[in-house]
Write a protein that holds these residues in place. Structure first.
Motif, PDB file in Angstrom:
ATOM      1  N   GLY A  24       0.808  -1.216   0.000  1.00 13.88           N
ATOM      2  CA  GLY A  24       0.000   0.000   0.000  1.00 13.88           C
ATOM      3  C   GLY A  24       0.844   1.269   0.000  1.00 13.88           C
ATOM      4  O   GLY A  24       0.314   2.368   0.051  1.00 13.88           O
ATOM      5  N   ARG A  25       2.151   1.106  -0.046  1.00 12.69           N
ATOM      6  CA  ARG A  25       3.049   2.264  -0.092  1.00 12.69           C
ATOM      7  C   ARG A  25       3.797   2.266  -1.416  1.00 12.69           C
ATOM      8  O   ARG A  25       3.927   1.228  -2.059  1.00 12.69           O
ATOM      9  N   ARG A  63       5.325  -0.828  -7.101  1.00 12.24           N
ATOM     10  CA  ARG A  63       5.366   0.145  -6.009  1.00 12.24           C
ATOM     11  C   ARG A  63       6.431   1.202  -6.242  1.00 12.24           C
ATOM     12  O   ARG A  63       6.681   2.026  -5.377  1.00 12.24           O
ATOM     13  N   VAL A  92      -4.164   1.432  -3.192  1.00 14.89           N
ATOM     14  CA  VAL A  92      -3.617   2.680  -3.731  1.00 14.89           C
ATOM     15  C   VAL A  92      -4.489   3.128  -4.899  1.00 14.89           C
ATOM     16  O   VAL A  92      -4.671   2.388  -5.862  1.00 14.89           O
ATOM     17  N   ILE A  99      -0.784   8.151  -9.385  1.00  9.31           N
ATOM     18  CA  ILE A  99      -1.223   7.794  -8.040  1.00  9.31           C
ATOM     19  C   ILE A  99      -1.890   8.989  -7.370  1.00  9.31           C
ATOM     20  O   ILE A  99      -1.327  10.082  -7.335  1.00  9.31           O
ATOM     21  N   SER A 104       0.845  10.967   0.392  1.00  9.38           N
ATOM     22  CA  SER A 104       0.343  10.171   1.505  1.00  9.38           C
ATOM     23  C   SER A 104       0.846   8.734   1.445  1.00  9.38           C
ATOM     24  O   SER A 104       1.129   8.117   2.465  1.00  9.38           O
ATOM     25  N   HIS A 105       0.973   8.212   0.237  1.00 10.18           N
ATOM     26  CA  HIS A 105       1.425   6.830   0.052  1.00 10.18           C
ATOM     27  C   HIS A 105       2.936   6.725  -0.044  1.00 10.18           C
ATOM     28  O   HIS A 105       3.488   5.642  -0.011  1.00 10.18           O
ATOM     29  N   TRP A 107       6.773   6.386   0.420  1.00  5.78           N
ATOM     30  CA  TRP A 107       7.599   5.694   1.419  1.00  5.78           C
ATOM     31  C   TRP A 107       9.060   5.974   1.089  1.00  5.78           C
ATOM     32  O   TRP A 107       9.565   5.527   0.074  1.00  5.78           O
TER      33      TRP A 107
END
Length: 116
Positions: A24-25, A63, A92, A99, A104-105, A107
């Motif tokens: 999710g990142r 990702r 996501v 995105i 927020s996502h 990393w």
DNA sequence: TGGGTGACCATAG
DNA sequence: ACTATGGCCACCC
């Protein structure tokens, strides 16, 4: 695809970091390159991703996006929609190959891995 | 040997 | 906000 020893080492590190990305990142190429010491450029990370499917272990390349949060590498997946579908499956949100709420996502390996 | 390219990024104007 | 340019490093003609 032949790899010199230095490249192989660089590839390993890239894959290691990519595998550490939480579900999710997402992150971007530049952050990975910078985390690895920036001796290599971001292009090398993308190049490593291009070779990611040569690895036996699954590398969550979906990702990894560019600094704008755009799915620039989607055409390199099995299907052009594969990358987006994988991201959406992880929660996501993706809109027009980009995105949503990328910050927020995001990393950051240099930050998350160094500070524990 | 050298030019073109790439799942990129930062800076300058 | 947008374009131009340079840097990056390896690969392939």
């Amino acid at each position: 695809m032949k790899l010199s020893e230095k490249n192989a080492d660089f590839f390993e590190k890239v894959y290691m970091v990519v595998k550490l990305i939480p579900k999710g990142r997402v992150t971007n190429y530049g952050s990975i390159a910078h985390y690895l010491g920036s001796g290599r450029s971001s292009r090398m990370v993308g190049w490593a991703m291009n070779n990611a499917h040569f690895q036996k272990d699954f590398v969550p390349a979906h990702r990894v996006v560019n600094r704008e949060g755009v799915l620039t590498g989607k055409h390199h997946f099995a299907s052009p929609t594969q990358m987006q579908e994988l991201l959406e499956a992880e929660g996501v949100e993706v809109l027009n190959d980009k995105i949503v709420n990328f910050e927020s996502h995001f990393w950051n390996p240099a930050k998350e891995l160094e500070l524990d």
